[in-house]
Design an enzyme around this catalytic site. Structure first.
Site, PDB file in Angstrom:
ATOM      1  N   CYS A  94       0.841  -1.205   0.000  1.00 29.61           N
ATOM      2  CA  CYS A  94       0.000   0.000   0.000  1.00 29.61           C
ATOM      3  C   CYS A  94       0.877   1.255   0.000  1.00 29.61           C
ATOM      4  CB  CYS A  94      -0.895   0.025   1.235  1.00 29.61           C
ATOM      5  SG  CYS A  94      -1.953  -1.417   1.369  1.00 29.61           S
ATOM      6  N   LYS A 115       7.909 -11.018 -16.443  1.00 27.33           N
ATOM      7  CA  LYS A 115       7.637 -11.224 -15.022  1.00 27.33           C
ATOM      8  C   LYS A 115       6.548 -12.273 -14.832  1.00 27.33           C
ATOM      9  CE  LYS A 115       7.978 -10.636 -10.637  1.00 27.33           C
ATOM     10  NZ  LYS A 115       9.146 -11.263  -9.970  1.00 27.33           N
TER      11      LYS A 115
HETATM   12  C1  AGP Z   1      12.102 -16.526 -11.542  1.00 27.52           C
HETATM   13  O1  AGP Z   1      13.034 -15.528 -11.177  1.00 27.52           O
HETATM   14  C2  AGP Z   1      11.382 -16.159 -12.824  1.00 27.52           C
HETATM   15  N1  AGP Z   1      10.780 -14.889 -12.721  1.00 27.52           N
HETATM   16  C3  AGP Z   1      10.425 -17.278 -13.252  1.00 27.52           C
HETATM   17  O2  AGP Z   1      11.098 -18.507 -13.181  1.00 27.52           O
HETATM   18  C4  AGP Z   1       9.150 -17.375 -12.388  1.00 27.52           C
HETATM   19  O3  AGP Z   1       9.462 -17.880 -11.116  1.00 27.52           O
HETATM   20  C5  AGP Z   1       8.174 -18.348 -13.075  1.00 27.52           C
HETATM   21  O4  AGP Z   1       7.841 -17.814 -14.341  1.00 27.52           O
HETATM   22  C6  AGP Z   1       6.905 -18.610 -12.258  1.00 27.52           C
HETATM   23  O5  AGP Z   1       6.197 -17.414 -12.072  1.00 27.52           O
HETATM   24  P1  AGP Z   1       4.946 -17.434 -11.048  1.00 27.52           P
HETATM   25  O6  AGP Z   1       5.495 -17.673  -9.686  1.00 27.52           O
HETATM   26  O7  AGP Z   1       4.330 -16.080 -11.182  1.00 27.52           O
HETATM   27  O8  AGP Z   1       4.030 -18.536 -11.487  1.00 27.52           O
END
Ligand code: AGP
Length: 624
Positions: free
Chosen positions: A2, A619
């Site tokens: 927040c 992401k």
């Molecule tokens: C990890 O650093 C990456 N960003 C990637 O492996 C990520 O953990 C994976 O895509 C899973 O994402 P989520 O936890 O949002 O499902």
């Protein structure tokens, strides 16, 4: 997480409808415009609803709030407003709806409050306020009603002073909070902080308060950081700060950051900021959920009567870093809950043969809650008739709508593509789930549960001790940055951490990095080992350190440098670099992971990589 902004100053000319733009270049605009712009400056923190409260002598208290973006929030034009507060909400209790948005008010609409943090005892307080009318599902809403009680008193003999009322209310709150309270007819903003940051900005004939300086940096760089336990009153006459009821002075400093850097809290990258946020995010993850004395947890989740007792298997489905969190958790479920636990890469998961759907729990671990591979696995599990559960960071995410139950990790938004604080909070949440399942199944005695909960309780502080050693990690990263490849090894709980450490390094440095079960080195990977391939090892409790060190020695005899994360008080003399891990038992490997996060960050930073947005990566991977 927040965001809070508060502003008090003279009345400024306004050009009518509030659009978040200044009335003209010379003045910062109306109170509503200043607060609205402050919220825009806080958008980077991640949120799902927003609102403002404005106070004017004639207009009284005006509140506007809604789910959705700050830009869609229509701030009323209140020409006589002399003060205002604003809030962007990252949902932790209650979905992102208009009613759950802040500010929250008392029964009669005289008092408005915005809050960052978690009121752990809100349910008990709400029961005490049973004669009050509540309009939201949030923990926050108990605060304005408690203030109302203090102002009016039981027989109308309340102490009608807002500052005194806030002081008495904060004595009743358990948890972490940053609070701003305003009241019709009162020309002050009263604030209090414990556990969640609040910073004051000193402008010319104006004062600001916010969760971080980004909100008001365009107006002033002179800031004062409040300390835990501080209560302050911002008024047209200036700012008064109190600690334990006594006036105190807090140091004012000048911020030299630019707004972009301020969004990162002064860090160069979100990833490093989020690595350093882990003590705070872990406190949020654990807040109100540990009953150490009772040897139990309260995750606010439930299963059908007898389901856990009859449980045959837990199958975790996840991707990437979340998959490694799942591998950590699977060992905890077997050890603590006495139930078979497996982990599947979500894209490969099929329900398979030989299993009893109504005795199988499929747990989806996904910080975004939107990963297509993981959603696909959940849908296959649902189709097979299994009970499904999600561990996620994101309220309102798709996965929460497709499973039978959800535990939120409450790590706050994670901007860097590389998962860091969410990994730690995922493992902590899954550890709590393992304790809850073990206790429900009668597989875990209260005394044994207490030991695990004490380890979890020590987790934030242990992580902070590692962060305090960052200089040592940076030096190691500089020494080994140009290595040909990097190998990460561990055993037991050290294996998922080794795999995660390798992923972190490869995804932001673009170097070849690989994680192994240490015992596997001699079954092939040892052929890759040279003096130019450092081996990083997890040598802590829970990771069978002595056996792992034997494997590390195999690599050292081939000339490889060896860096180890070692339990405090232990020593492996042949290591080239030894990182000390504080004693927190079953979560020591998780703490060791913070060294590996920092190592990956500094190797990549030494190489000038695009750390927050590595090439080819997103992401949240919403395609299969
Ligand atoms: C990890 O650093 C990456 N960003 C990637 O492996 C990520 O953990 C994976 O895509 C899973 O994402 P989520 O936890 O949002 O499902």
């Amino acid at each position: 997480m927040c965001g809070i902004i508060g502003y008090i100053g003279e009345i400024h000319a306004t050009d009518g409808g509030v659009t978040g733009e200044a009335a003209d270049d010379d003045t910062p605009g109306s109170v509503g415009e200043i607060v609205h712009r402050g919220l825009k400056n806080l958008e980077y923190r991640g949120y799902d609803s927003a609102g403002v409260a404005l106070v004017g002598a004639a207009s009284g208290l005006t509140v506007a709030k809604r789910s959705g973006e700050v830009g869609a929030l229509s701030v009323p034009d209140v020409p006589d407003a002399t003060l205002g507060v604003g809030h962007t909400r990252w949902s932790t209790h209650g979905p992102p709806t208009d009613a759950n948005a802040h500010p929250h008010t008392d029964c009669v609409g005289d008092v408005a409050v915005v809050h960052n943090g978690i009121v752990e005892n809100y349910e008990a307080l709400k029961r005490e306020l049973s004669d009050h009318e509540f309009t939201s599902e949030t923990d926050t809403e108990v605060i304005p009603h408690l203030i109302e009680e203090e102002l009016t008193g039981v027989d109308g003999d309340g102490d009608a002073d807002l500052l005194a009322a806030v002081r008495r209310v904060e004595d009743r709150l358990e948890g972490s909070y940053a609070i701003c309270a305003v009241r019709e007819g009162d020309d002050r903003i009263v604030v209090a902080r414990r556990g969640s940051p609040l910073v004051l900005g000193r402008g010319e004939d104006a004062a600001f308060v916010a969760s971080d300086v980004t909100a008001f940096l365009e107006h002033t760089r002179d800031v004062t950081y409040l300390e835990d336990g501080d209560v302050a009153a911002l008024s047209p006459d200036g700012v008064e700060i109190f600690a334990s009821g006594e006036p105190v002075e807090r140091e004012t400093e000048t911020v030299t950051w630019e707004a972009d850097a301020a969004e990162k809290g002064g860090y160069e990258h979100y990833m490093r900021k989020e690595i350093h946020e882990q003590p705070e995010s872990l406190r949020q993850t654990l807040a109100g959920r540990l009953d150490v004395d009772g040897g139990d947890v309260d995750l606010d989740v439930s299963f059908p009567p007898g389901f856990l007792a009859d449980l045959e298997e837990i199958r975790i489905v996840a991707c990437g870093t979340s998959y490694y969190a799942g591998r950590y958790a699977a060992q905890l479920f077997e050890e603590l809950a006495g139930v078979r636990a497996t982990v599947e890469i979500a894209s490969e998961y099929e329900f398979g043969a030989g299993r009893t759907p109504d005795r199988t729990l499929v747990v989806a671990v996904t910080q975004s809650g939107e990963t297509a591979d993981t959603l696909g696995a959940v849908r296959r599990a649902n189709a097979a008739g299994a009970r499904t559960f999600a561990v996620t960071n994101t309220l309102g995410s798709t996965v929460t709508r497709e499973v039978d139950g959800t535990a939120f990790i409450r790590a706050g938004p994670e901007i860097g593509v590389a998962a860091t604080k969410t990994f730690a909070s995922q493992v902590a949440t899954l550890a709590m789930l393992a304790v809850a399942v073990g206790r429900d199944r009668g597989a875990l005695a209260a005394a044994d549960a207490r030991s695990v909960l004490e380890d979890l309780q020590g987790l934030p502080g242990a992580v902070q001790q590692v962060l305090d050693e960052e200089k040592q990690v940076r030096e190691a990263a500089r020494e080994y940055r140009d290595s040909e490849a990097f190998f990460f090894v561990g055993r037991a709980l050290g294996v998922p951490v080794a795999l995660e450490g390798a992923l972190k390094l490869k995804e932001i440095s673009y170097d070849h990095a690989e994680g192994f079960a240490a015992g596997e080195l001699k079954h092939g990977p040892l052929a890759l080992v040279t003096p130019d391939t450092p081996v990083l090892a997890v040598l802590t409790d829970g990771a069978r350190a002595d056996e792992t060190m034997n494997n590390v020695t195999e690599a050292q005899t081939r000339g490889a440098p060896a860096l180890g994360c070692v339990s405090a008080g232990e020593e492996f003399g042949t290591l080239d670099v030894s990182f000390e891990v504080p004693d927190v038992g079953v979560v020591e490997p998780l703490v060791a992971n913070v060294y590996l996060q920092l190592f990956a960050y500094h190797v990549a930073n030494e190489k000038g990589r695009s750390i927050d947005k590595p090439r080819n990566l997103a992401k949240s991977v919403t395609v299969e």
